[in-house]
Enzyme design. Structure first.
Site, PDB file in Angstrom:
ATOM      1  N   ALA A 235      90.667  -1.718 -61.104  1.00 15.07           N
ATOM      2  CA  ALA A 235      91.391  -1.689 -59.825  1.00 15.07           C
ATOM      3  C   ALA A 235      92.720  -0.985 -59.993  1.00 15.07           C
ATOM      4  O   ALA A 235      93.211  -0.337 -59.077  1.00 15.07           O
ATOM      5  CB  ALA A 235      91.617  -3.115 -59.320  1.00 15.07           C
ATOM      6  N   GLU A 238      92.171   3.450 -61.082  1.00 14.43           N
ATOM      7  CA  GLU A 238      91.540   4.380 -60.146  1.00 14.43           C
ATOM      8  C   GLU A 238      92.419   4.602 -58.900  1.00 14.43           C
ATOM      9  O   GLU A 238      92.628   5.724 -58.458  1.00 14.43           O
ATOM     10  CB  GLU A 238      90.168   3.817 -59.745  1.00 14.43           C
ATOM     11  CG  GLU A 238      89.421   4.590 -58.705  1.00 14.43           C
ATOM     12  CD  GLU A 238      88.891   5.923 -59.219  1.00 14.43           C
ATOM     13  OE1 GLU A 238      89.167   6.262 -60.386  1.00 14.43           O
ATOM     14  OE2 GLU A 238      88.237   6.622 -58.441  1.00 14.43           O
ATOM     15  N   SER A 240      95.734   4.098 -58.531  1.00 13.67           N
ATOM     16  CA  SER A 240      96.983   4.820 -58.795  1.00 13.67           C
ATOM     17  C   SER A 240      96.705   6.287 -59.098  1.00 13.67           C
ATOM     18  O   SER A 240      97.468   7.170 -58.690  1.00 13.67           O
ATOM     19  CB  SER A 240      97.744   4.196 -59.964  1.00 13.67           C
ATOM     20  OG  SER A 240      98.025   2.853 -59.672  1.00 13.67           O
ATOM     21  N   CYS A 346      96.784  -7.026 -53.018  1.00 21.33           N
ATOM     22  CA  CYS A 346      96.853  -6.438 -54.363  1.00 21.33           C
ATOM     23  C   CYS A 346      97.843  -7.132 -55.306  1.00 21.33           C
ATOM     24  O   CYS A 346      99.037  -7.221 -55.021  1.00 21.33           O
ATOM     25  CB  CYS A 346      97.236  -4.962 -54.236  1.00 21.33           C
ATOM     26  SG  CYS A 346      97.258  -4.128 -55.814  1.00 21.33           S
ATOM     27  N   GLU A 355     104.959   2.973 -60.591  1.00 15.54           N
ATOM     28  CA  GLU A 355     104.266   4.137 -61.171  1.00 15.54           C
ATOM     29  C   GLU A 355     104.375   5.346 -60.261  1.00 15.54           C
ATOM     30  O   GLU A 355     104.648   6.452 -60.710  1.00 15.54           O
ATOM     31  CB  GLU A 355     102.768   3.842 -61.310  1.00 15.54           C
ATOM     32  CG  GLU A 355     102.377   3.099 -62.531  1.00 15.54           C
ATOM     33  CD  GLU A 355     100.871   2.847 -62.523  1.00 15.54           C
ATOM     34  OE1 GLU A 355     100.090   3.771 -62.271  1.00 15.54           O
ATOM     35  OE2 GLU A 355     100.485   1.689 -62.764  1.00 15.54           O
TER      36      GLU A 355
HETATM   37  C1  HEM Z   1      98.262   2.611 -55.212  1.00 12.31           C
HETATM   38  C2  HEM Z   1      97.612   1.780 -55.874  1.00 12.31           C
HETATM   39  C3  HEM Z   1      96.822   0.608 -55.387  1.00 12.31           C
HETATM   40  C4  HEM Z   1      96.219   0.362 -54.171  1.00 12.31           C
HETATM   41  C5  HEM Z   1      96.237   1.225 -52.916  1.00 12.31           C
HETATM   42  C6  HEM Z   1      95.576  -0.943 -54.275  1.00 12.31           C
HETATM   43  C7  HEM Z   1      94.879  -1.559 -53.249  1.00 12.31           C
HETATM   44  C8  HEM Z   1      94.343  -2.829 -53.331  1.00 12.31           C
HETATM   45  C9  HEM Z   1      93.736  -3.544 -52.213  1.00 12.31           C
HETATM   46  C10 HEM Z   1      93.578  -2.992 -50.809  1.00 12.31           C
HETATM   47  C11 HEM Z   1      93.350  -4.766 -52.665  1.00 12.31           C
HETATM   48  C12 HEM Z   1      92.736  -5.908 -51.832  1.00 12.31           C
HETATM   49  C13 HEM Z   1      91.237  -5.914 -51.831  1.00 12.31           C
HETATM   50  C14 HEM Z   1      90.626  -6.955 -50.909  1.00 12.31           C
HETATM   51  O1  HEM Z   1      91.290  -7.473 -50.004  1.00 12.31           O
HETATM   52  O2  HEM Z   1      89.427  -7.218 -51.057  1.00 12.31           O
HETATM   53  C15 HEM Z   1      93.691  -4.835 -54.080  1.00 12.31           C
HETATM   54  C16 HEM Z   1      93.436  -5.899 -54.897  1.00 12.31           C
HETATM   55  C17 HEM Z   1      93.682  -5.910 -56.258  1.00 12.31           C
HETATM   56  N1  HEM Z   1      94.397  -4.957 -56.979  1.00 12.31           N
HETATM   57 FE1  HEM Z   1      95.183  -3.252 -56.239  1.00 12.31          FE
HETATM   58  N2  HEM Z   1      95.787  -1.432 -55.543  1.00 12.31           N
HETATM   59  C18 HEM Z   1      96.550  -0.531 -56.247  1.00 12.31           C
HETATM   60  C19 HEM Z   1      97.020  -0.656 -57.537  1.00 12.31           C
HETATM   61  C20 HEM Z   1      96.740  -1.704 -58.372  1.00 12.31           C
HETATM   62  C21 HEM Z   1      97.252  -1.860 -59.717  1.00 12.31           C
HETATM   63  C22 HEM Z   1      98.213  -0.904 -60.408  1.00 12.31           C
HETATM   64  C23 HEM Z   1      96.679  -3.016 -60.219  1.00 12.31           C
HETATM   65  C24 HEM Z   1      96.825  -3.691 -61.550  1.00 12.31           C
HETATM   66  C25 HEM Z   1      97.610  -3.449 -62.468  1.00 12.31           C
HETATM   67  C26 HEM Z   1      95.833  -3.573 -59.195  1.00 12.31           C
HETATM   68  C27 HEM Z   1      95.084  -4.714 -59.329  1.00 12.31           C
HETATM   69  C28 HEM Z   1      94.445  -5.353 -58.295  1.00 12.31           C
HETATM   70  C29 HEM Z   1      93.712  -6.607 -58.452  1.00 12.31           C
HETATM   71  C30 HEM Z   1      93.519  -7.383 -59.754  1.00 12.31           C
HETATM   72  C31 HEM Z   1      93.235  -6.962 -57.170  1.00 12.31           C
HETATM   73  C32 HEM Z   1      92.425  -8.202 -56.786  1.00 12.31           C
HETATM   74  C33 HEM Z   1      93.338  -9.234 -56.187  1.00 12.31           C
HETATM   75  C34 HEM Z   1      92.629 -10.457 -55.651  1.00 12.31           C
HETATM   76  O3  HEM Z   1      91.443 -10.416 -55.321  1.00 12.31           O
HETATM   77  O4  HEM Z   1      93.287 -11.507 -55.554  1.00 12.31           O
HETATM   78  N3  HEM Z   1      95.901  -2.758 -58.087  1.00 12.31           N
HETATM   79  N4  HEM Z   1      94.307  -3.642 -54.445  1.00 12.31           N
END
Ligand code: HEM
Length: 397
Positions: A235, A238, A240, A346, A355
């Site tokens: 997550a 990809e 970032s 997120c 980043e």
């Molecule tokens: C620009 C970058 C990013 C975008 C646009 C993004 C977007 C998202 C979104 C929309 C979700 C929610 C998914 C849902 O509601 O089903 C999510 C969840 C998550 N993201 Fe990101 N993300 C980004 C960067 C990152 C980074 C850098 C990390 C980790 C180092 C990360 C780790 C996670 C994790 C572990 C979840 C699951 C959270 C949960 O279910 O409680 N993401 N992300």
């Protein structure tokens, strides 16, 4: 009832939501769609409705539910087998999320700034020393995002392309369950070896902390740990990667915006949020199942049906954002939901912002002459993967 639309709907402009979302928002704010798996589901496109949906305790993110609206057969089957915590519900979901949250607070992420800056500078040194043209996605966008997450976890970052391949396969709508399982199996094998090593020699990285505080104490099993670390890598890198690459292309297309940022670097944090809103690369990541009948904009989504909260739909809703297609680094009250909303919002959003700020600011400052090394029409976009982005971007300077 209207005939179901085919979903996903392709973007025309890479820097905006698909145009069809405008009609959905006004005419069918809760619309029936047919997914690539031939299953039917609902999509919700208004800002208020998407937020209400994602905050509703009556929706489930459990991928094992028959109505779960995965966009690929491989994701659905392999997801039910490996159960990444993004696709689980409370209380299980809360347990995993609590393990990670302390590492991703604003305060904790702030301490990472010097290390991220140093790594970005190093990668730019390598890029500038390379023979031109170079593929910007590979040498910069993917390298920055992957090495940051690897450093945080304490994973050697020699093999940046390996992680990229894992996501390429596991995130593609065309992958079979076997292909997804094999790709994730390779990733878990690599993490399992590191876990065994950390059990003997813990360091001060996140993986060691998870091993010492959660695995060794029996709070989590090895399989749960592998799945949690695996989804964090997938997550985190990809998304970032796509944001860095797509934002760079947008700035190359719009020299006025590039100049604005170069002249006023302090605008960068606001610019990053505006880019997150406009690009909304994780548009159809929030996949849910209605656990009860849920009414939105006058339409009832029946219990057990799949439903997708369209983040690009919400972030381009003119009722919430004036001239939503306009890129405005001074936009007031930019409460976009590019990182989702509600309990699954997120975990890595502060790290992602850091980043992006550093990657874009450093690039504009150090490589002001950056330009495309191919025709603009030749730039290919990733229409079939979980998050929208670029496969390759050939550049020179
Ligand atoms: C620009 C970058 C990013 C975008 C646009 C993004 C977007 C998202 C979104 C929309 C979700 C929610 C998914 C849902 O509601 O089903 C999510 C969840 C998550 N993201 Fe990101 N993300 C980004 C960067 C990152 C980074 C850098 C990390 C980790 C180092 C990360 C780790 C996670 C994790 C572990 C979840 C699951 C959270 C949960 O279910 O409680 N993401 N992300």
């Amino acid at each position: 009832m209207n005939t179901p639309h085919d979903f996903p709907i392709r973007r025309g402009c890479p820097f905006a939501a698909p145009e069809e979302y405008d009609a959905l928002r006004t005419e069918e704010p809760v619309a029936r769609v047919t997914l690539p798996t031939a299953r039917e589901a609902w999509v919700v496109s208004r800002y208020d409705d998407v937020r209400a949906l994602l905050a509703d305790p009556r929706v489930s993110a459990d991928i094992r539910r028959p109505g779960f609206p995965a966009l690929g057969e491989g994701e659905q089957e392999a997801g039910a087998r490996f159960r990444p915590f993004i696709r689980t519900d409370a209380p299980e979901h809360t347990r995993y999320r609590r393990m990670l949250l302390p590492e991703f607070t604003v305060r904790q992420v702030r301490t990472m700034r010097p290390a991220v800056q140093a790594r970005v500078d190093e990668l730019l040194d390598d890029m500038l020393a390379a023979e031109q043209p170079v593929d910007f996605v590979s040498v910069y966008a993917n390298a920055v995002s992957t090495s940051v997450i690897c450093e945080l976890l304490g994973i050697p970052r020699e093999n940046l392309e390996f992680f990229r391949d894992v996501t390429r396969i596991s995130g593609s709508r065309h992958s079979t369950a076997e292909q997804v399982s094999e790709a994730l199996g390779g990733l878990f094998g690599l993490i399992a070896d590191l876990v065994a090593e950390r059990r003997k020699n813990p360091g001060d990285d996140l993986l060691s902390k998870l091993v010492v505080e959660h695995l060794n104490t029996g709070a989590i099993t090895l399989d749960e740990l592998l799945s949690t670390v695996g989804i964090t890598i997938n997550a985190g890198r990809e998304t970032s990667t796509n944001m860095i690459a797509l934002s760079t292309l947008l700035l190359l297309d719009r020299p006025d915006l590039k100049e604005e940022l170069r002249a006023e670097p302090s605008l960068m944090p606001r610019a990053v949020d505006e880019l997150l809103r406009v690009l909304s690369i994780a548009d159809s990541i929030p996949l849910r199942v209605a656990a009860d009948d849920i009414e939105l904009s006058g339409r009832v989504i029946p219990a057990d049906d799949g439903v997708i909260g369209l983040l690009a739909g919400a972030n381009h809703d003119p009722e919430r954002f004036e001239h939503p297609g306009r890129v405005d680094f001074h936009r007031p009250d930019n409460h976009h939901i590019a990182f989702g909303y509600g309990v699954h919002q997120c975990v890595g959003q502060h790290l992602a912002r850091l980043e992006l700020e550093i990657a874009l600011e450093t690039l504009l400052r150090r490589v002001p002459t950056l330009r495309l090394a191919c025709d603009r029409e030749q730039v290919g976009f990733k229409h079939d993967s979980a998050t929208f982005g670029l496969e390759e971007l050939m550049v020179t300077w």
